[in-house]
Design a protein around this motif. Structure first.
Motif, PDB file in Angstrom:
ATOM      1  N   TYR A 158     -22.392  -3.283 -26.941  1.00 59.30           N
ATOM      2  CA  TYR A 158     -23.470  -3.227 -27.923  1.00 59.30           C
ATOM      3  C   TYR A 158     -24.675  -4.058 -27.495  1.00 59.30           C
ATOM      4  O   TYR A 158     -25.776  -3.838 -27.971  1.00 59.30           O
ATOM      5  N   GLU A 190     -32.511   6.999 -31.277  1.00 57.98           N
ATOM      6  CA  GLU A 190     -32.291   7.552 -29.943  1.00 57.98           C
ATOM      7  C   GLU A 190     -31.194   6.792 -29.198  1.00 57.98           C
ATOM      8  O   GLU A 190     -30.511   7.354 -28.349  1.00 57.98           O
ATOM      9  N   THR A 191     -31.055   5.541 -29.508  1.00 59.35           N
ATOM     10  CA  THR A 191     -30.187   4.647 -28.743  1.00 59.35           C
ATOM     11  C   THR A 191     -28.764   4.589 -29.265  1.00 59.35           C
ATOM     12  O   THR A 191     -27.844   4.348 -28.500  1.00 59.35           O
ATOM     13  N   LEU A 232     -27.136  -1.678 -26.031  1.00 58.80           N
ATOM     14  CA  LEU A 232     -27.815  -0.873 -27.045  1.00 58.80           C
ATOM     15  C   LEU A 232     -28.964  -1.658 -27.673  1.00 58.80           C
ATOM     16  O   LEU A 232     -30.078  -1.151 -27.819  1.00 58.80           O
ATOM     17  N   GLN A 234     -25.433   5.128 -29.660  1.00 54.71           N
ATOM     18  CA  GLN A 234     -24.427   5.965 -29.014  1.00 54.71           C
ATOM     19  C   GLN A 234     -23.056   5.464 -29.415  1.00 54.71           C
ATOM     20  O   GLN A 234     -22.626   4.401 -29.006  1.00 54.71           O
ATOM     21  N   GLY A 235     -22.382   6.211 -30.252  1.00 56.63           N
ATOM     22  CA  GLY A 235     -21.042   5.832 -30.664  1.00 56.63           C
ATOM     23  C   GLY A 235     -21.012   4.864 -31.842  1.00 56.63           C
ATOM     24  O   GLY A 235     -19.945   4.480 -32.282  1.00 56.63           O
TER      25      GLY A 235
END
Length: 92
Positions: free
Chosen positions: A23, A39-40, A26, A42-43
């Protein structure tokens, strides 16, 4: 709190590779590179990414350390005096 804890990964040759938590990357992409959280993420949820970003801006890298999810107090917990009395009666 101390410095950011790194994850250790043992390599086949016996050495240790230190990695930042996933993280962190991110948050870095949003805070430093200027990407949008939508946009960033992820998951993870965008809400969670905003929470990490707020901690990072307020506390720096130390704000990204894992935190306990355990509540600090419980307002409806049994008082100590009653709990002690119950324990005494069980011992009898």
């Amino acid at each position: 709190m101390g410095p950011l804890h790194y994850r250790r990964r043992w390599l086949r040759n016996g050495s240790v590779k230190r990695e930042l938590p996933p993280y962190y990357y991110l948050v870095h992409r949003v805070a430093v590179e200027g990407l949008r959280p939508e946009e960033t993420a992820q998951g993870v949820s965008v809400r969670t990414l905003y929470k990490w970003l707020k901690r990072y801006r307020k506390e720096g890298e130390t704000g990204l350390q894992n935190r306990a999810s355990r509540p600090r107090h419980c307002p409806h917990a049994t008082p100590d005096t009653i709990r002690e009395e119950i324990c005494e009666r069980r011992r009898e």
